[in-house]
Design a protein around this motif. Structure first.
Motif, mmCIF file in Angstrom:
data_model
loop_
_atom_site.group_PDB
_atom_site.id
_atom_site.type_symbol
_atom_site.label_atom_id
_atom_site.label_comp_id
_atom_site.label_asym_id
_atom_site.label_seq_id
_atom_site.Cartn_x
_atom_site.Cartn_y
_atom_site.Cartn_z
ATOM 1 N N ILE A 48 62.577 49.478 118.374
ATOM 2 C CA ILE A 48 62.311 50.480 119.415
ATOM 3 C C ILE A 48 63.121 50.251 120.685
ATOM 4 O O ILE A 48 63.128 51.092 121.577
ATOM 5 C CB ILE A 48 60.800 50.550 119.767
ATOM 6 C CG1 ILE A 48 60.281 49.233 120.355
ATOM 7 C CG2 ILE A 48 59.984 50.959 118.585
ATOM 8 C CD1 ILE A 48 59.827 49.381 121.774
ATOM 9 N N ASN A 49 63.815 49.144 120.767
ATOM 10 C CA ASN A 49 64.542 48.786 121.984
ATOM 11 C C ASN A 49 65.489 49.886 122.448
ATOM 12 O O ASN A 49 65.552 50.203 123.634
ATOM 13 C CB ASN A 49 65.302 47.483 121.791
ATOM 14 C CG ASN A 49 65.835 46.940 123.089
ATOM 15 O OD1 ASN A 49 65.101 46.836 124.064
ATOM 16 N ND2 ASN A 49 67.109 46.588 123.108
ATOM 17 N N ASP A 50 66.225 50.500 121.524
ATOM 18 C CA ASP A 50 67.178 51.538 121.908
ATOM 19 C C ASP A 50 66.503 52.862 122.249
ATOM 20 O O ASP A 50 67.141 53.755 122.796
ATOM 21 C CB ASP A 50 68.198 51.754 120.791
ATOM 22 C CG ASP A 50 69.123 50.555 120.640
ATOM 23 O OD1 ASP A 50 69.279 49.789 121.611
ATOM 24 O OD2 ASP A 50 69.681 50.387 119.538
ATOM 25 N N ASP A 51 65.222 52.997 121.938
ATOM 26 C CA ASP A 51 64.495 54.230 122.259
ATOM 27 C C ASP A 51 64.091 54.294 123.726
ATOM 28 O O ASP A 51 63.710 55.352 124.212
ATOM 29 C CB ASP A 51 63.218 54.343 121.418
ATOM 30 C CG ASP A 51 63.519 54.491 119.940
ATOM 31 O OD1 ASP A 51 64.663 54.826 119.594
ATOM 32 O OD2 ASP A 51 62.601 54.263 119.127
ATOM 33 N N ILE A 52 64.173 53.175 124.421
ATOM 34 C CA ILE A 52 63.732 53.087 125.803
ATOM 35 C C ILE A 52 64.960 52.870 126.688
ATOM 36 O O ILE A 52 65.725 51.928 126.481
ATOM 37 C CB ILE A 52 62.714 51.946 125.984
ATOM 38 C CG1 ILE A 52 61.505 52.212 125.104
ATOM 39 C CG2 ILE A 52 62.325 51.781 127.445
ATOM 40 C CD1 ILE A 52 60.541 51.056 125.031
ATOM 41 N N CYS A 53 65.159 53.740 127.654
ATOM 42 C CA CYS A 53 66.307 53.644 128.546
ATOM 43 C C CYS A 53 66.387 52.250 129.150
ATOM 44 O O CYS A 53 65.395 51.719 129.662
ATOM 45 C CB CYS A 53 66.172 54.695 129.637
ATOM 46 S SG CYS A 53 67.597 54.765 130.734
#
Length: 58
Positions: A48-53
């Motif tokens: 999910i890291n890349d889903d959060i700015c």
């Protein structure tokens, strides 16, 4: 242990289903004492890291 996280109850570990002492620090204590749950959490977090700015620091 589950291969997918089920985040349906903050009082239970989403990786193994164990009851947590509390949903905040209790989760951190739990994963630090349970390598399989910690691995599951790290995998979840990397997914999910890349889903959060700007990433997720938690």
């Amino acid at each position: 242990m589950s291969t997918t996280a089920t985040w349906s109850d903050p009082n239970d570990c989403p990786f193994c289903g164990s009851e947590l002492q509390n949903p905040g620090a209790g989760f951190i204590d739990h994963i630090s004492e349970n390598p399989d749950c910690e691995d599951g959490f790290e995998t979840w977090r990397s997914n999910i890291n890349d889903d959060i700015c700007a990433g997720w620091s938690g």
